[in-house]
Design a protein around this motif. Structure first.
Motif: not given
Length: 573
Positions: A129, A131, A279
């Protein structure tokens, strides 16, 4: 009205400099009075009757021009803006180093089924997840070791998760301070001045707190994900001793505070990862910059520079007209459209100009304009340029010229394998060229006296134009075809050229793969299948000898690194 509503100064602090205008005017006038030669020879009460007015007017004009130039310069520095432009949003991709506790306490069952199983699942979700930003994985027990260095390929890091277990570590222990220092060293060696370190463990000591403070002082944030529960559970150490493992949330919270990071405990969902802000590599500040671009004010202070330059001309008492003429000529030359290669020869180094020509030749080559590509490559004297020129000439059907270009490339770089292979392919095509068909009675293919025949010393393209499709397919001369009308003959020549270039493409493709044999010397189908079968069996035999257990590979890697550190005295630090 839109321009007025958008008008602003990007650097308004420079406007304070406008307060110096009255001071400059007073200093200018005082200097002008002090430099008056009449004051040294005439009494002060007689000066108003002796000084003429035009001189004072000229002095006032000079003061006005100087003050206007000063004001324009200050306004330009203040950054006036009356429009907005689209601009890509720059976002910093902060790297992340994950430091995982692989001590024997990872086998505790207070997080069912075990802490290690929960941590593996959590890291898998984090890698899936997250980025952007590079990620590295570090495992630590008594010492810290790199499982995967910083990389953009998070899927490659995830391959090691199932291989992580306490028995891959050379020595058991709980040295979180070494994990922090090793993670910081990874970031520093990669050239990052800022980054995140995520520590997954159940407790911290004073040495870990000191390492976190040092990392934060160097610009690296240390966050902690607590693994375990306050009740804890028993686990068995390597030496057989039975110990209890509990989550020490207070020490981990202090560790995160010392590292300017965040602390949270492992949760079944993704709330813990969101709370740690790992994340998104851009951090919390990127929430307002999710788009690919944004409208930002444009600094239009550059438009004040031309009038400022014109006012500067008045500072010269003589030759002001000549300076204006030079300025006009420079602007005119700058507005003239010049070819790219001419601009490169004027404003670029020779190697940059050569690079521009090669890139232009590559574009022409990809577009199918081989003649133009050959001309562009001819302007650069390098092995790559001569090799590319040979390919372009071969595609254009000028095989003898292509061989000469390959020879020049090999003279520059004798071991250029691609040039050797393509040269052999072109020579093989020339040897396969059949003789030209006999001349017909109408003389359409008759040659002028003294002209060369295609099979003698002319180019292969000339020979191709005089062969029928059947002759090209069998590679031997056939009887002349019945006379055709000029349009049909033209179509025949075009078809011959297309077929010949197709064969040339195939030869160049085989040569580019590194085949050094002659293109016409091929193995029989049975030989090909036998060779391929033997090669496949040999590859399978070698693959069976390679261990496919990542955990064993990691254990061996960590053991060798541990022994090296012991020999160099790096373990105790």
């Amino acid at each position: 009205m839109d321009a007025l509503s958008l008008f602003q100064f990007l650097r308004p602090q420079w406007l304070w400099a406008l307060l110096g205008l009255p001071v400059l005017a007073w200093l200018w006038r005082r200097r002008a009075r002090a430099r008056s030669v009449w004051r040294e020879a005439v009494d002060a009460h007689l000066l108003p009757h002796l000084l003429v007015a035009p001189r004072g007017a000229r002095g006032a004009g000079a003061i006005f021009v100087a003050l206007l130039a000063y004001a324009l310069a200050v306004l330009a520095l203040a950054g006036p803006s009356w429009r907005q432009v689209e601009q890509p949003v720059w976002r910093s991709r902060a790297p992340l180093v994950i430091a995982l506790d692989l001590s024997s306490a990872a086998t505790a069952t207070d997080l069912p089924p075990t802490r290690l199983a929960q941590v593996r699942a959590k890291l898998g979700a984090l890698l899936a997840r997250r980025e952007g930003g590079q990620v590295a994985l570090v495992a630590f027990a008594d010492d810290a070791y790199t499982v995967s260095p910083l990389t953009d390929d998070r899927a490659n890091v995830a391959l090691y998760l199932d291989a992580l277990r306490p028995d891959v570590m050379p020595v058991d222990g709980r040295r979180a301070d070494r994990a922090i220092r090793w993670s910081r060293a990874l970031l520093e060696r990669a050239g990052f001045r800022h980054g995140d370190i995520l520590l997954l463990t159940d407790g911290a000591d004073d040495e870990a707190l000191q390492a976190a403070r040092e990392a934060a002082g160097a610009g690296y944030r240390v966050s902690v994900l607590g693994v375990g529960t306050a009740a804890g559970a028993n686990y068995r150490r390597r030496d057989g001793a039975l110990l209890a493992a509990r989550l020490d949330a207070a020490s981990l919270r202090a560790l995160a505070a010392a590292g300017d990071g965040r602390f949270t405990k492992v949760t079944p969902d993704a709330r813990d990862l969101q709370a740690l802000d790992v994340l998104d590599a851009d951090g919390a500040a990127s929430a307002a910059a999710r788009g690919r671009s944004a409208r930002v004010p444009q600094d239009d202070g550059i438009w004040l520079l031309p009038p400022l330059m014109l006012l500067a001309l008045f500072a010269f008492r003589r030759h002001a007209g000549a300076l204006v003429l030079v300025l006009v000529l420079v602007l005119a030359l700058g507005a003239m459209p010049l070819p790219s290669y001419a601009q490169a020869s004027w404003w670029q180094r020779p190697d940059q100009a050569a690079h521009v020509r090669i890139e232009a030749g590559n574009r022409a080559y990809r577009a199918g304009d081989y003649e133009r590509a050959a001309r562009l490559y001819a302007g650069v004297d390098s092995a790559v340029a001569h090799y590319n020129r040979g390919n372009a000439l071969a595609r254009a059907g000028r095989y003898h010229d292509a061989i000469a270009a390959y020879d020049r490339a090999l003279a520059r770089q004798p071991r250029m394998t691609d040039a050797i292979a393509n040269r052999r392919a072109v020579q093989a095509l020339l040897r396969r060229q059949p003789p030209a068909p006999p001349q017909d009675q109408r003389g359409r293919t008759s040659r002028q006296p003294g002209a060369q025949r295609p099979g003698e010393s002319g180019t292969a393209a000339e020979s191709t134009e005089r062969r029928t499709p059947a002759q090209r397919g069998q590679g031997a001369a056939r009887a002349p075809q019945p006379p055709r009308t000029p349009p049909a003959d033209a179509r025949t020549r075009q078809a011959a050229e297309a077929a010949q270039r197709a064969r040339m493409d195939e030869a160049l493709r085989r040569g580019g793969r590194g085949e050094r044999g002659k293109p016409e010397q091929r193995r029989a189908p049975d030989d090909d299948s036998r060779v391929q079968r033997e090669r496949r069996l040999a590859n399978e035999a070698w693959l069976k000898r390679v261990p496919d257990d990542p955990g064993s590979l990691l254990a061996e890697k960590f053991r060798l690194e541990h022994e090296r550190r012991q020999l160099q005295g790096e373990v105790e630090r």
